[in-house]
Design a protein around this motif. Structure first.
Motif, mmCIF file in Angstrom:
data_model
loop_
_atom_site.group_PDB
_atom_site.id
_atom_site.type_symbol
_atom_site.label_atom_id
_atom_site.label_comp_id
_atom_site.label_asym_id
_atom_site.label_seq_id
_atom_site.Cartn_x
_atom_site.Cartn_y
_atom_site.Cartn_z
ATOM 1 N N ASP A 1 0.840 -1.272 -0.006
ATOM 2 C CA ASP A 1 -0.029 -0.132 -0.043
ATOM 3 C C ASP A 1 0.871 1.244 -0.009
ATOM 4 O O ASP A 1 0.544 2.108 -0.664
ATOM 5 C CB ASP A 1 -0.889 -0.018 1.300
ATOM 6 N N THR A 2 1.994 1.370 0.796
ATOM 7 C CA THR A 2 2.881 2.486 0.815
ATOM 8 C C THR A 2 3.534 2.729 -0.694
ATOM 9 O O THR A 2 3.491 3.880 -1.064
ATOM 10 C CB THR A 2 4.104 2.116 1.945
ATOM 11 N N ARG B 1 1.255 9.053 -6.367
ATOM 12 C CA ARG B 1 1.457 10.450 -5.934
ATOM 13 C C ARG B 1 2.775 11.135 -6.535
ATOM 14 O O ARG B 1 3.626 12.097 -6.081
ATOM 15 C CB ARG B 1 1.104 10.638 -4.751
ATOM 16 N N LYS B 2 3.641 10.247 -7.206
ATOM 17 C CA LYS B 2 5.195 10.643 -7.415
ATOM 18 C C LYS B 2 5.214 12.049 -8.200
ATOM 19 O O LYS B 2 5.824 12.911 -7.894
ATOM 20 C CB LYS B 2 5.587 9.338 -8.085
ATOM 21 N N THR B 3 4.273 12.151 -9.130
ATOM 22 C CA THR B 3 4.265 13.308 -9.993
ATOM 23 C C THR B 3 3.843 14.641 -8.985
ATOM 24 O O THR B 3 4.408 15.624 -9.070
ATOM 25 C CB THR B 3 3.262 13.369 -11.366
ATOM 26 N N ALA B 4 2.599 14.157 -8.488
ATOM 27 C CA ALA B 4 2.166 15.210 -7.442
ATOM 28 C C ALA B 4 3.320 15.878 -6.268
ATOM 29 O O ALA B 4 3.294 16.787 -6.007
ATOM 30 C CB ALA B 4 0.816 14.942 -6.782
ATOM 31 N N THR B 5 3.972 14.714 -5.788
ATOM 32 C CA THR B 5 5.054 14.985 -4.897
ATOM 33 C C THR B 5 6.034 15.971 -5.598
ATOM 34 O O THR B 5 6.627 16.719 -4.808
ATOM 35 C CB THR B 5 5.490 13.650 -4.415
ATOM 36 N N THR B 6 6.713 15.329 -6.678
ATOM 37 C CA THR B 6 7.643 16.127 -7.163
ATOM 38 C C THR B 6 7.379 17.518 -7.914
ATOM 39 O O THR B 6 8.069 18.432 -7.252
ATOM 40 C CB THR B 6 7.962 15.329 -8.546
ATOM 41 N N SER C 1 1.202 14.594 0.751
ATOM 42 C CA SER C 1 1.276 13.239 1.231
ATOM 43 C C SER C 1 -0.084 12.716 1.854
ATOM 44 O O SER C 1 -0.794 13.391 2.761
ATOM 45 C CB SER C 1 2.153 13.150 2.197
ATOM 46 N N PRO C 2 -0.664 11.651 1.356
ATOM 47 C CA PRO C 2 -1.884 10.992 2.000
ATOM 48 C C PRO C 2 -1.785 10.835 3.496
ATOM 49 O O PRO C 2 -0.778 10.351 4.005
ATOM 50 C CB PRO C 2 -2.061 9.746 1.112
ATOM 51 N N GLY C 3 -2.883 11.266 4.173
ATOM 52 C CA GLY C 3 -3.000 11.038 5.554
ATOM 53 C C GLY C 3 -2.304 12.321 6.239
ATOM 54 O O GLY C 3 -2.483 12.285 7.592
ATOM 55 N N ASN C 4 -1.665 13.287 5.761
ATOM 56 C CA ASN C 4 -0.928 14.623 6.409
ATOM 57 C C ASN C 4 -1.749 15.558 6.237
ATOM 58 O O ASN C 4 -1.234 16.762 6.452
ATOM 59 C CB ASN C 4 0.606 14.598 5.485
ATOM 60 N N GLU C 5 -3.129 15.663 5.969
ATOM 61 C CA GLU C 5 -4.098 16.925 5.695
ATOM 62 C C GLU C 5 -4.048 17.620 6.792
ATOM 63 O O GLU C 5 -4.017 18.818 6.964
ATOM 64 C CB GLU C 5 -5.341 16.448 5.083
#
Length: 737
Positions: A185-186, A193-198, A669-673
């Protein structure tokens, strides 16, 4: 001591720069290997043995040979045509799994540069075993054991390589595959989300640089200090890893990332404090050599920076009192990193100012010209000092309204909702036929206390009782260790292992059933991910009641010693506390009351306290230190407050915006909202409301009495400094006060 460090650095800038550069290069190369030796992967290892799940984890390691660094991936294998698996298919699955279990998985490397070989090699041969077959034979489950933390990029690369190889191999055999579990899952979440994170990371860094360019009108002033912060950060990370090795301290795998966030925040703050004061002095004294100005500025601002850094060190060091080992190791580690950043702020940053001089603000010439007119900062200073009671009332009312959201606050100890990933889809497919907990079972470990051997039959009563627990979908057969002194009973709950329901089930009904039906002469413990999370929540609750008051007392003591006042530290602590309450209340209002979440994440109050309170105190120290400095000059106290606000507003506002932008990037990052919103809002409130409005308004109302019992008095030196730093006499609207 402070002036000795800054003085040497500005007299011998190139020696200091060279030393830091060498340390940065050497330690950045060694740090990955050092951290690999001092980190541990299992969250349960951070719990004391007195906790039930920690005791179960030790039994699993000592009696059943479970590797604490292992992470399990569940592989679903089914026929590609959707038909039920035949006996021949099951044999084929077993044969293909055996082939995979004999093949070493090589960790992929992004490039062949020399630094790649300093990164720990996670290449390994996975352990693969059959787990379970669906009752309708629609699929077979395999259990794959990989060694390493799921947040480790090397382990993630190994998993991707294994996943692709397994998918290809089973596809050639006419089978389809699915992969689930925490690691799967990680990786799916990271990939999706690689593109969004970058892009998000690039935008945040671009925003930080753009803000600095707009403020200083210089590319060099925007980029060079950021590079310095990166160098200091690499040295700090190496120092933390080395200190952990020497002391035997074990760190969580996420600690290096957290250290980077902390150092980025405070490093940017400190360099902005220095740059703004450096520019101010260059404008006021155009004839003075820049190196001499750098020495004076670094010595003066270094006192405020030291005070701010020590409060952060005190706040994080109190985590050493925590019972939860992750906190107990994280606090001292961050404290060491902050001390290294403080050393760099007193040496490397002043050396850069001395080495570059006025060229720091190249190519803009206007950056060093005195500002025409009052400017927004001056107008804010006049407004706060002319209407202090109104501004104080407005700021307190805003913070109190947000703090009212604390009414009815609940802590949420559940895991984040699973993202919509292929791993989540595989878990959902499994749960339609089998209990969701088959991918991460809750385990009951039973040990003999009277020296007798255990038998599966002797534990039948406990097994039957566990099958009657509502929420337990299936109970596996009892497994005995080699000497029959320990037994393991795996339970497969119907709830997702990372859900709140699974945690409540493990900590409530399952433990109650175990306590009631454990046979005489034995002791039983409940382990597994849900039980560990439940015990961590208990440990955190206990630690919060200890850490909060001790940290507050230490910070207050440091402020008392550094400010040499009884009243000023009380004002700063109350104002920062109100900002903390307002931030936590706003998070509760938005997420719990407006969005209907179960509550506020149980780690958020501690994170907010350590970051927002500690970093917010930085801004308070900067403004109060400047207020006290200005009050040593002749004239009314309110005029001194107005000048302090005028000079410090650009630095505090820019630092707050830059730091808030950095924390806002966590939202990708998911879960960090929750934490992203809380940190962003908390920093903004601390900088723009508390430090620039509330504290100056109180200072304007109290005057020099704010520093009771040692009040700053105008001096001849202050008069000379006043004349030197005010190049152009202009009317000050606040002098009427």
């Amino acid at each position: 001591m402070i002036r000795a460090l800054t003085g040497y650095s500005t007299r011998h800038p190139w020696k200091v720069i060279a030393l830091w550069a060498v340390l940065g290069v050497v330690l950045s190369a060694l740090t990955p290997t050092l951290f690999d030796r001092v980190t541990q992967n299992q969250a349960g290892d951070f719990l004391p043995r007195s906790y039930d799940s920690a005791a179960a984890l030790h039994i699993a390691k000592e009696q059943f040979g479970v590797n604490p660094d292992a992470t399990t991936v569940t592989v679903l294998v089914a026929r590609a045509d959707g038909k039920a698996l035949s006996a021949a298919d099951l044999k084929r699955v077993e044969a293909e799994a055996a082939k995979l279990a004999e093949r070493r998985v090589i960790m992929p490397r992004e490039d062949d540069g020399p630094q790649q070989f300093l990164i720990p090699d996670r290449s390994q041969t996975p352990r693969i075993a059959p787990a379970m077959t669906a009752p309708d034979r629609s699929f077979e489950l395999l259990s794959v054991e990989l060694i390493g933390n799921r947040s480790d990029t090397g382990v993630q690369g190994v998993y991707r390589t294994f996943r692709d190889a397994a998918r290809t191999q089973f596809s050639e055999a006419g089978m389809r595959t699915g992969f689930t579990g925490p690691l799967a899952d990680t990786v799916d979440t990271v990939d999706s989300r690689k593109t969004a994170t970058t892009v998000g990371g690039a935008l945040i860094m671009g925003l930080i640089v753009l803000l600095n360019v707009l403020v200083f009108r210089s590319v060099l002033a925007a980029l060079l200090p950021l590079l310095a912060v990166a160098v200091i950060g690499s040295v700090a990370a190496g120092a933390v890893a080395a200190a952990a090795m020497l002391t035997g301290l074990k760190l969580d795998a996420g600690t290096p990332g957290l250290i980077n966030v902390v150092l980025l925040g405070i490093g940017i703050d400190y360099l902005l404090f220095l740059l703004f004061r450096f520019r101010e002095q260059l404008r006021a004294r155009p004839e003075q050599p820049a190196r001499e100005v750098a020495g004076q500025v670094a010595g003066r601002v270094g006192t405020a920076i030291t005070s701010a850094a020590l409060t952060i060190v005190a706040a994080f060091a109190t985590l050493g009192l925590a019972t939860f080992g992750q906190f107990r190791s994280m606090g001292p580690a961050i404290a060491v990193a902050v001390l290294v950043m403080l050393l760099g702020s007193l040496t490397l940053l002043p050396a850069l100012l001395a080495a570059t001089g006025r060229a720091m603000f190249w190519p803009s010439r206007a950056a060093l010209r005195p500002e025409a007119g009052e400017g927004r900062a001056a107008r804010l200073g006049v407004l706060v000092t002319r209407r202090p009671l109104m501004m104080l009332t407005a700021s307190v009312a805003l913070l109190a309204a947000l703090a009212a959201g604390l009414i009815g606050i609940r802590m949420d100890y559940g895991q984040a909702d699973p993202a919509q990933t292929p791993a989540a889809a595989t878990a959902a497919e499994i749960s339609r036929t089998l209990p969701a907990g088959v991918s991460d079972p809750t385990s009951v470990f039973v040990t003999s206390t009277d020296g007798g051997a255990l038998t599966a039959g002797g534990l039948d009563g406990l097994s039957r009782a566990l099958t009657q627990v509502k929420g337990v979908g299936q109970v596996a057969r009892t497994v005995l260790n080699k000497d029959h002194r320990a037994a393991r009973i795996d339970l497969y709950p119907t709830a997702h292992p990372q859900s709140r329901q699974a945690r409540d089930l493990a900590s409530g009904p399952i433990r109650a059933a175990v306590a009631q039906h454990t046979p005489a002469g034995t002791r039983a413990h409940v382990g597994g991910t849900p039980a560990i999370v439940a015990d961590i929540s208990t440990a955190v609750d206990h630690d919060l009641r200890i850490v909060f008051p001790v940290a507050a007392a230490l910070v207050a003591l440091i402020l008392l010693l550094l400010l040499r006042s009884l009243l000023a530290p009380v004002i700063l602590m109350l104002s920062v506390g109100l900002g903390f309450a307002a931030t936590l209340g706003a998070v509760t209002l938005l997420f719990q009351h407006a969005l209907g979440k179960p509550g506020v994440s149980f780690t958020l109050p501690l994170v907010l306290f350590l970051f927002v309170v500690a970093l917010g105190t930085d801004y308070n120290i900067l403004i109060t230190d400047r207020i006290r400095e200005e009050m040593r000059r002749p004239g009314p106290a309110r005029a001194a407050v107005a000048r302090a606000v005028r000079h410090t507003t650009p630095a505090i506002a820019t630092a707050g915006l830059v730091l808030a932008a950095s924390f806002a990037g966590l939202a990708i990052s998911p879960g960090n909202e929750q934490i992203a919103f809380a940190m962003t809002l908390g920093i903004m409130l601390s900088a723009l409301v508390v430090s620039l409005v509330l504290v100056p308004a109180l200072a304007a109302l109290l005057g020099r009495a704010m520093w009771w019992p040692i009040r700053p008095r105008p001096t001849a030196a202050g008069h000379r400094q006043d004349r030197a730093t005010e190049p152009a006499p202009e009317p000050d609207r606040a002098t009427a006060y």
